[in-house]
Design a protein around this motif. Structure first.
Motif, PDB file in Angstrom:
ATOM      1  N   ASN A 294       7.358  13.417  10.910  1.00 26.50           N
ATOM      2  CA  ASN A 294       8.751  12.998  11.124  1.00 26.50           C
ATOM      3  C   ASN A 294       8.909  11.517  10.827  1.00 26.50           C
ATOM      4  OD1 ASN A 294       9.444  15.530  11.849  1.00 26.50           O
ATOM      5  ND2 ASN A 294       9.422  15.153  14.063  1.00 26.50           N
ATOM      6  N   LYS A 295       7.929  10.732  11.319  1.00 28.19           N
ATOM      7  CA  LYS A 295       8.000   9.275  11.112  1.00 28.19           C
ATOM      8  C   LYS A 295       7.958   8.960   9.613  1.00 28.19           C
ATOM      9  CE  LYS A 295       6.762   4.857  12.695  1.00 28.19           C
ATOM     10  NZ  LYS A 295       7.740   4.219  11.829  1.00 28.19           N
ATOM     11  N   ILE A 296       7.067   9.645   8.911  1.00 28.50           N
ATOM     12  CA  ILE A 296       6.946   9.407   7.468  1.00 28.50           C
ATOM     13  C   ILE A 296       8.249   9.783   6.773  1.00 28.50           C
ATOM     14  CG2 ILE A 296       5.818  10.209   5.363  1.00 28.50           C
ATOM     15  CD1 ILE A 296       3.213  10.410   7.027  1.00 28.50           C
ATOM     16  N   ASP A 297       8.777  10.976   7.132  1.00 30.50           N
ATOM     17  CA  ASP A 297      10.029  11.424   6.518  1.00 30.50           C
ATOM     18  C   ASP A 297      11.145  10.434   6.824  1.00 30.50           C
ATOM     19  OD1 ASP A 297       8.809  13.575   5.475  1.00 30.50           O
ATOM     20  OD2 ASP A 297       9.526  15.018   6.953  1.00 30.50           O
ATOM     21  N   ASP A 298      11.155   9.986   8.105  1.00 35.52           N
ATOM     22  CA  ASP A 298      12.166   9.058   8.568  1.00 35.52           C
ATOM     23  C   ASP A 298      12.090   7.753   7.771  1.00 35.52           C
ATOM     24  OD1 ASP A 298      14.198   8.868  10.486  1.00 35.52           O
ATOM     25  OD2 ASP A 298      13.015   7.359  11.564  1.00 35.52           O
ATOM     26  N   ASP A 299      10.865   7.216   7.695  1.00 35.48           N
ATOM     27  CA  ASP A 299      10.663   5.949   6.980  1.00 35.48           C
ATOM     28  C   ASP A 299      11.030   6.090   5.513  1.00 35.48           C
ATOM     29  OD1 ASP A 299       9.863   4.873   9.277  1.00 35.48           O
ATOM     30  OD2 ASP A 299       7.757   4.581   8.756  1.00 35.48           O
ATOM     31  N   LEU A 300      10.644   7.215   4.930  1.00 38.25           N
ATOM     32  CA  LEU A 300      10.973   7.427   3.519  1.00 38.25           C
ATOM     33  C   LEU A 300      12.482   7.540   3.348  1.00 38.25           C
ATOM     34  CD1 LEU A 300       8.226   9.865   2.252  1.00 38.25           C
ATOM     35  CD2 LEU A 300       8.631   7.534   1.521  1.00 38.25           C
ATOM     36  N   GLY A 301      13.107   8.215   4.309  1.00 33.89           N
ATOM     37  CA  GLY A 301      14.565   8.362   4.270  1.00 33.89           C
ATOM     38  C   GLY A 301      15.239   7.002   4.344  1.00 33.89           C
ATOM     39  N   LYS A 302      14.722   6.174   5.289  1.00 31.35           N
ATOM     40  CA  LYS A 302      15.275   4.836   5.458  1.00 31.35           C
ATOM     41  C   LYS A 302      15.097   4.025   4.175  1.00 31.35           C
ATOM     42  CE  LYS A 302      14.907   3.869  10.288  1.00 31.35           C
ATOM     43  NZ  LYS A 302      13.814   3.557  11.186  1.00 31.35           N
ATOM     44  N   ALA A 303      13.894   4.113   3.624  1.00 29.10           N
ATOM     45  CA  ALA A 303      13.604   3.360   2.401  1.00 29.10           C
ATOM     46  C   ALA A 303      14.545   3.810   1.289  1.00 29.10           C
ATOM     47  CB  ALA A 303      12.157   3.563   1.980  1.00 29.10           C
ATOM     48  N   GLU A 304      14.762   5.128   1.226  1.00 27.83           N
ATOM     49  CA  GLU A 304      15.652   5.690   0.214  1.00 27.83           C
ATOM     50  C   GLU A 304      17.062   5.134   0.398  1.00 27.83           C
ATOM     51  OE1 GLU A 304      15.299   8.256  -2.933  1.00 27.83           O
ATOM     52  OE2 GLU A 304      14.107   8.974  -1.231  1.00 27.83           O
ATOM     53  N   GLU A 305      17.499   5.119   1.668  1.00 27.28           N
ATOM     54  CA  GLU A 305      18.832   4.644   1.996  1.00 27.28           C
ATOM     55  C   GLU A 305      18.988   3.167   1.616  1.00 27.28           C
ATOM     56  OE1 GLU A 305      20.928   4.040   6.158  1.00 27.28           O
ATOM     57  OE2 GLU A 305      19.987   6.006   5.988  1.00 27.28           O
ATOM     58  N   LEU A 306      17.959   2.387   1.990  1.00 29.62           N
ATOM     59  CA  LEU A 306      17.991   0.954   1.683  1.00 29.62           C
ATOM     60  C   LEU A 306      17.982   0.728   0.177  1.00 29.62           C
ATOM     61  CD1 LEU A 306      15.638  -0.517   4.394  1.00 29.62           C
ATOM     62  CD2 LEU A 306      18.110  -0.740   4.219  1.00 29.62           C
TER      63      LEU A 306
ATOM     64  N   PRO B 298      -1.679  22.047  20.999  1.00 27.52           N
ATOM     65  CA  PRO B 298      -0.320  21.484  21.068  1.00 27.52           C
ATOM     66  C   PRO B 298      -0.305  19.971  20.895  1.00 27.52           C
ATOM     67  CG  PRO B 298      -0.643  23.077  22.813  1.00 27.52           C
ATOM     68  CD  PRO B 298      -1.981  22.886  22.157  1.00 27.52           C
ATOM     69  N   ARG B 299      -1.322  19.297  21.469  1.00 30.32           N
ATOM     70  CA  ARG B 299      -1.348  17.834  21.323  1.00 30.32           C
ATOM     71  C   ARG B 299      -1.549  17.424  19.872  1.00 30.32           C
ATOM     72  NH1 ARG B 299      -4.836  15.539  26.470  1.00 30.32           N
ATOM     73  NH2 ARG B 299      -3.566  16.549  28.045  1.00 30.32           N
ATOM     74  N   ILE B 300      -2.497  18.094  19.205  1.00 33.33           N
ATOM     75  CA  ILE B 300      -2.744  17.726  17.801  1.00 33.33           C
ATOM     76  C   ILE B 300      -1.502  18.013  16.971  1.00 33.33           C
ATOM     77  CG2 ILE B 300      -4.153  18.156  15.754  1.00 33.33           C
ATOM     78  CD1 ILE B 300      -6.470  18.842  17.522  1.00 33.33           C
ATOM     79  N   SER B 301      -0.909  19.177  17.185  1.00 35.25           N
ATOM     80  CA  SER B 301       0.236  19.537  16.331  1.00 35.25           C
ATOM     81  C   SER B 301       1.418  18.619  16.623  1.00 35.25           C
ATOM     82  CB  SER B 301       0.593  21.007  16.520  1.00 35.25           C
ATOM     83  OG  SER B 301       1.605  21.172  17.454  1.00 35.25           O
ATOM     84  N   GLU B 302       1.534  18.192  17.907  1.00 32.61           N
ATOM     85  CA  GLU B 302       2.609  17.257  18.257  1.00 32.61           C
ATOM     86  C   GLU B 302       2.422  15.931  17.517  1.00 32.61           C
ATOM     87  OE1 GLU B 302       2.778  16.253  22.468  1.00 32.61           O
ATOM     88  OE2 GLU B 302       3.751  14.395  21.851  1.00 32.61           O
ATOM     89  N   THR B 303       1.160  15.448  17.536  1.00 30.53           N
ATOM     90  CA  THR B 303       0.867  14.188  16.826  1.00 30.53           C
ATOM     91  C   THR B 303       1.173  14.317  15.345  1.00 30.53           C
ATOM     92  OG1 THR B 303      -0.931  13.860  18.383  1.00 30.53           O
ATOM     93  CG2 THR B 303      -0.900  12.435  16.465  1.00 30.53           C
ATOM     94  N   LEU B 304       0.746  15.452  14.764  1.00 24.13           N
ATOM     95  CA  LEU B 304       0.962  15.642  13.327  1.00 24.13           C
ATOM     96  C   LEU B 304       2.448  15.743  13.013  1.00 24.13           C
ATOM     97  CD1 LEU B 304      -1.898  18.164  12.450  1.00 24.13           C
ATOM     98  CD2 LEU B 304      -1.761  15.747  11.879  1.00 24.13           C
ATOM     99  N   THR B 305       3.189  16.461  13.872  1.00 22.72           N
ATOM    100  CA  THR B 305       4.632  16.591  13.649  1.00 22.72           C
ATOM    101  C   THR B 305       5.311  15.241  13.759  1.00 22.72           C
ATOM    102  OG1 THR B 305       4.436  18.728  14.720  1.00 22.72           O
ATOM    103  CG2 THR B 305       6.660  17.921  14.327  1.00 22.72           C
TER     104      THR B 305
ATOM    105  N   ARG C 258      -3.154   9.600  20.437  1.00 28.60           N
ATOM    106  CA  ARG C 258      -2.047  10.287  19.741  1.00 28.60           C
ATOM    107  C   ARG C 258      -1.284   9.330  18.842  1.00 28.60           C
ATOM    108  NH1 ARG C 258       0.805  14.405  23.988  1.00 28.60           N
ATOM    109  NH2 ARG C 258      -0.825  14.364  25.522  1.00 28.60           N
ATOM    110  N   GLY C 259      -2.059   8.437  18.198  1.00 31.66           N
ATOM    111  CA  GLY C 259      -1.419   7.408  17.393  1.00 31.66           C
ATOM    112  C   GLY C 259      -0.818   7.962  16.109  1.00 31.66           C
TER     113      GLY C 259
END
Lengths: 114, 241, 161
Positions: free
Chosen positions: C45-57, C34-41, B51-52
């Protein structure tokens, strides 16, 4: 190369926008279009099946109704024609679908090329 | 080895079983359905076990399958299609792995049997019809009459549309059955040539390799088409064209 | 074709199809999807988060840059004004000093002039006195009489003209 902080920031902004863009594109685009890989023979078989299925259902219905209503062979005759028409309708719908898919793929290919 | 190319489709009971007068023996067909369930589940479970956030190669394949079906449902079913995603995904994986495992030499391809493909198509057909009637009631009947056509044409158009609608499970099941049966017969016949010709079998061997590759493609395309047509039928039931 | 010949196997085929398909459906809908969709979500989220952080920085960096530019402009302005003030002060002082010096020089020059004038007058007076004495003495020798100082002086003045 000495970096100019101003152009670095502008560059970063561009890259951020691009990253957001691909993120959205990745979520909506891709997928589908694999059907385009179907060869001419595949499409031919598909259309033949569509036509035959219509005729088969028509013949089946005709035989069944004839035996149930004792109208041999009139309903068989009528429903064979109806079945043929239904088969043609299936073919037209499949062709429209494939055409729409082809256009969509072409449009997608064009936007990707740009 | 020079056997009848039709022999590969023969159903052989493994564990004879009879319940209430019905023969429900566990056959080679049932065995390969079971193997399909095990292999497809294990493949997905193992490839996504990390789940990476950064996917491994297997995980990318699993996610690609997920996204392919998710996009298929979104593009072809439209709004309200989300609840049916697990069903369409299961259908896709079941047919895909059934087709692919059928390419293993000596295996059995249950998707090359009209009983199986027609049962699947009939279940989809009945389910879609029930969903359409439950959602739209009598308005579901408008599916059989084009909006705005002159009333007198109903006499002609409604039977045609009705027969066309009824032919859906037939064409859906016959399409995949015919494709896989023809493909496997051709493979068997050419493999027979290779064996019979011995040293000179090199020419049909090249053909065999090419046709094997083609049959793998057919295996994937037919699974995809089966799933996408199910989506389109579902769309018609939910949105009435 | 066994597909149509073995009709007696249809029930078994359909039965096992339903069994295996149902099992696969339950596995997919309850566990795998559910596992696949959880991983994708999570990834999204991580990508959005990182992009948000980058934007903020990036925003912060832009802020810092503008603050830096502002400070730089201010410092330049300050330096310029300090420079100007200093130049003005120096100019004023040098002008003042120049004026004082000129005054002093003028005074000294005037004093020196007066001194020279006085010296000149003194010397002339002295010379005249000497000349009168010389005239008296010379006339006494020449004419044998004495000439008084006043007439000697008058005579000198007449000659000196």
């Amino acid at each position: 190369m000495p970096s100019d902080p101003e152009s670095d920031l502008a560059d970063l902004e561009k890259r951020l926008k691009a990253a957001r863009g691909t993120g959205e594109a990745g979520r909506s685009g891709s997928g589908s279009g694999r059907e385009g890989a179907a060869s001419g023979a595949g499409i031919g078989l598909r259309i033949a099946v569509d036509l035959v299925a219509g005729v088969a259902v028509g013949v089946g219905l005709g035989l069944w109704l004839d035996s149930a209503l004792d109208t041999k062979p009139w309903l068989l005759l009528v429903f064979t024609i109806v079945g043929f028409c239904a088969g043609l309708l299936n073919v037209v719908r499949t062709a429209n679908q494939l055409e729409a898919k082809r256009k969509e793929d072409e449009a997608a290919a064009r936007t990707n090329a740009e | 080895m020079a056997s009848n190319p039709m022999d590969q489709f023969t159903i052989v009971p493994i564990v004879p079983l009879e319940v209430a007068g019905f023969d429900i023996s566990f056959t080679n067909s049932a065995l390969w359905m079971t193997i399909t369930v095990v292999v497809s589940s294990l493949f997905l479970l193992l490839s996504i076990r990390s789940r990476g956030t950064i996917p491994t190669r297997g995980q990318m394949v699993a996610e690609m399958m997920y996204n392919t079906v998710a996009n298929m449902v979104r593009d072809n079913v439209g709004s309200g299609g989300q609840p049916y995603f697990p069903f369409i995904f299961t259908l896709f994986m079941f047919v895909l792995f059934g087709n692919l495992l059928g390419m293993v030499p000596g295996s059995f391809t249950f998707t090359s049997h009209i009983a199986v493909t027609f049962a699947m198509a009939a279940i989809i057909f009945i389910a879609v019809t029930v969903i359409g009637i439950a959602k739209h009631g009598t308005r579901f009947a408008t599916l059989f009459f084009p909006h705005g056509a002159p009333l007198w044409t109903a006499v002609i158009l409604i039977p045609i549309e009705l027969v066309s609608y009824l032919s859906r499970p037939v064409s859906l099941s016959v399409r995949i059955f015919a494709n896989l049966t023809v493909g496997h017969v051709i493979l068997k016949v050419i493999a027979g040539f290779v064996v019979a010709l011995g040293v000179f079998g090199i020419v049909p061997l090249a053909g065999l390799v090419a046709i094997t590759a083609f049959e793998f493609m057919i295996a994937v395309i037919q699974a995809y088409v089966f799933a996408i047509l199910s989506c389109i039928y579902l769309h018609d039931a939910l949105h009435l064209h | 074709m066994p597909q149509f010949a073995q009709i007696d196997t249809f029930v078994s085929q359909i039965f096992w199809l339903l069994v295996t398909f149902t099992i696969l459906y339950i596995l997919m809908s309850r566990v795998i999807l559910p596992r696949i969709s959880e991983t994708l979500t999570n990834r999204q989220n991580k990508i959005d988060d990182d992009l948000g952080k980058a934007e903020e920085l990036r925003g912060k960096a832009a802020e810092i840059q503008s603050a830096y530019e502002h400070a730089l402009a201010q410092a330049t302005e300050t330096a310029r004004s300090v420079h100007r003030d200093a130049a003005e002060a120096i100019a004023a002082r040098s002008e003042k000093e120049h004026g004082e010096l000129a005054e002093k020089l003028a005074a000294e020059a005037a004093e020196a002039e007066a001194r020279i004038d006085k010296g000149k007058t003194d010397i002339l007076t002295e010379m005249r006195d000497d000349a009168v004495e010389i005239v008296q003495a010379a006339s006494g020798r020449l004419i044998g009489g004495s000439v008084d100082a006043a007439s000697a002086r008058a005579a000198l003045d007449a000659v000196g003209k």
